[in-house]
Write an enzyme that holds these catalytic residues in place. Structure first.
Site, PDB file in Angstrom:
ATOM      1  N   SER A  64       0.827  -1.211   0.000  1.00 33.51           N
ATOM      2  CA  SER A  64       0.000   0.000   0.000  1.00 33.51           C
ATOM      3  C   SER A  64       0.858   1.256   0.000  1.00 33.51           C
ATOM      4  CB  SER A  64      -0.940   0.008   1.209  1.00 33.51           C
ATOM      5  OG  SER A  64      -0.235  -0.240   2.410  1.00 33.51           O
ATOM      6  N   ASP A 109       5.114  -7.141   2.646  1.00 37.96           N
ATOM      7  CA  ASP A 109       4.354  -7.651   1.508  1.00 37.96           C
ATOM      8  C   ASP A 109       5.278  -8.093   0.385  1.00 37.96           C
ATOM      9  OD1 ASP A 109       1.591  -7.746   1.832  1.00 37.96           O
ATOM     10  OD2 ASP A 109       1.342  -5.600   1.494  1.00 37.96           O
ATOM     11  N   GLU A 117      -9.898  -9.110   3.644  1.00 38.28           N
ATOM     12  CA  GLU A 117     -10.125  -7.716   3.239  1.00 38.28           C
ATOM     13  C   GLU A 117     -11.422  -7.556   2.457  1.00 38.28           C
ATOM     14  OE1 GLU A 117      -7.960  -3.958   0.931  1.00 38.28           O
ATOM     15  OE2 GLU A 117      -6.821  -5.779   1.389  1.00 38.28           O
TER      16      GLU A 117
END
Length: 261
Positions: A47, A85, A180
């Site tokens: 992100s 990530d 999510e």
């Protein structure tokens, strides 16, 4: 110093019925502040592509980007488990590719990696290499082009696919899984059905923990999202401070004698 959080300790929190608190962090400063706040897990998320680098999606984020930000964040974090990530394209080709890039993130300072989707062969290979893995199902942002945008997943009959993926990831050896943008009832069922902790973002209160983007809860983002809550209006506070500084410089009110040598 408080006791170090590890992947096995995160896994054990589910059995102990202790909620897991997670935030993102992308540099040493915010990593240090978040760590001091007492969160259990810090995610150097891809992100950062949206939040730090200004991209519309996470797809352009590279391994070089992730390694850079993992190294920076590592310098600020002592207690929390630091997870990184695996970015788009860094694990999709083969288990060997997934292991190679997971090793690179660990050598940069991560203590576990996160990957999106039902890549069970890759998860098994990474775990076999001695690296803890966190899974991620539901709205997986790297697949935004397949989904046609950032949309809630797992509604109606589509719930079966999300449940199957979560069970498969747990069976492959992941120590936790992110859920999510899925319906709260679905996340409740998955949380009940699998033995590893579920960490929700836009997935309701029944998950074993929650993760949020740091900039969202601090009110530093331009947008507001239904799945997030602003705990402080950081952007306006920062803006007001900068405006006061600019006015003081222009009116010769800064620097004051105590700021001079």
């Amino acid at each position: 110093m408080p006791e170090k959080v590890t992947a096995p300790k995160i896994l054990a929190m589910k059995a102990a019925d202790k909620k897991i608190v997670c935030l993102t962090a992308y540099d040493a400063y915010f990593g240090r502040i978040a760590d001091r706040s007492g969160v259990d897990l810090l995610l150097v998320g891809d992100s950062l592509g949206n939040v730090v680098l200004g991209h519309d999606t996470t797809v352009p984020v590279t391994m070089d980007d992730m390694i850079h930000h993992v190294r920076a964040t590592r310098r600020g974090v002592e207690r929390a488990l630091l997870v990184a990530d695996l970015p788009f394209g860094s694990y999709n080709e083969s288990p060997a590719q997934a292991v190679k890039n997971s090793v690179a993130l660990m050598q940069a300072g991560a203590e576990a990696v996160k990957m999106e989707g039902d890549y069970t062969d890759e998860i098994r290979a990474i775990v076999k290499a001695g690296i803890p893995v966190m899974g991620h199902v539901g709205m997986t942002p790297q697949s935004v082009n397949n989904f046609g945008g950032f949309k809630v997943q797992g509604k109606g009959e589509a719930s079966a696919k999300v449940i199957a993926a979560a069970k498969s990831i747990a069976a492959a050896g992941a120590f936790a899984i992110v859920l999510e943008l899925i319906p709260a009832d679905l996340s409740k069922q998955i949380t009940h059905d699998i033995s590893i902790p579920t960490i929700g973002i836009g997935a309701g209160v029944h998950c074993d923990g929650q993760v949020q983007v740091l900039h969202d809860i601090l009110g530093l983002a331009d947008e507001t999202f239904r799945h997030a809550s602003r705990y402080v209006d950081g952007q306006n506070l920062f803006l007001q401070g900068m405006e006061r500084y600019a006015a003081d410089v222009r009116e010769s009110r800064f620097p004051k004698p105590e700021n001079s040598f």
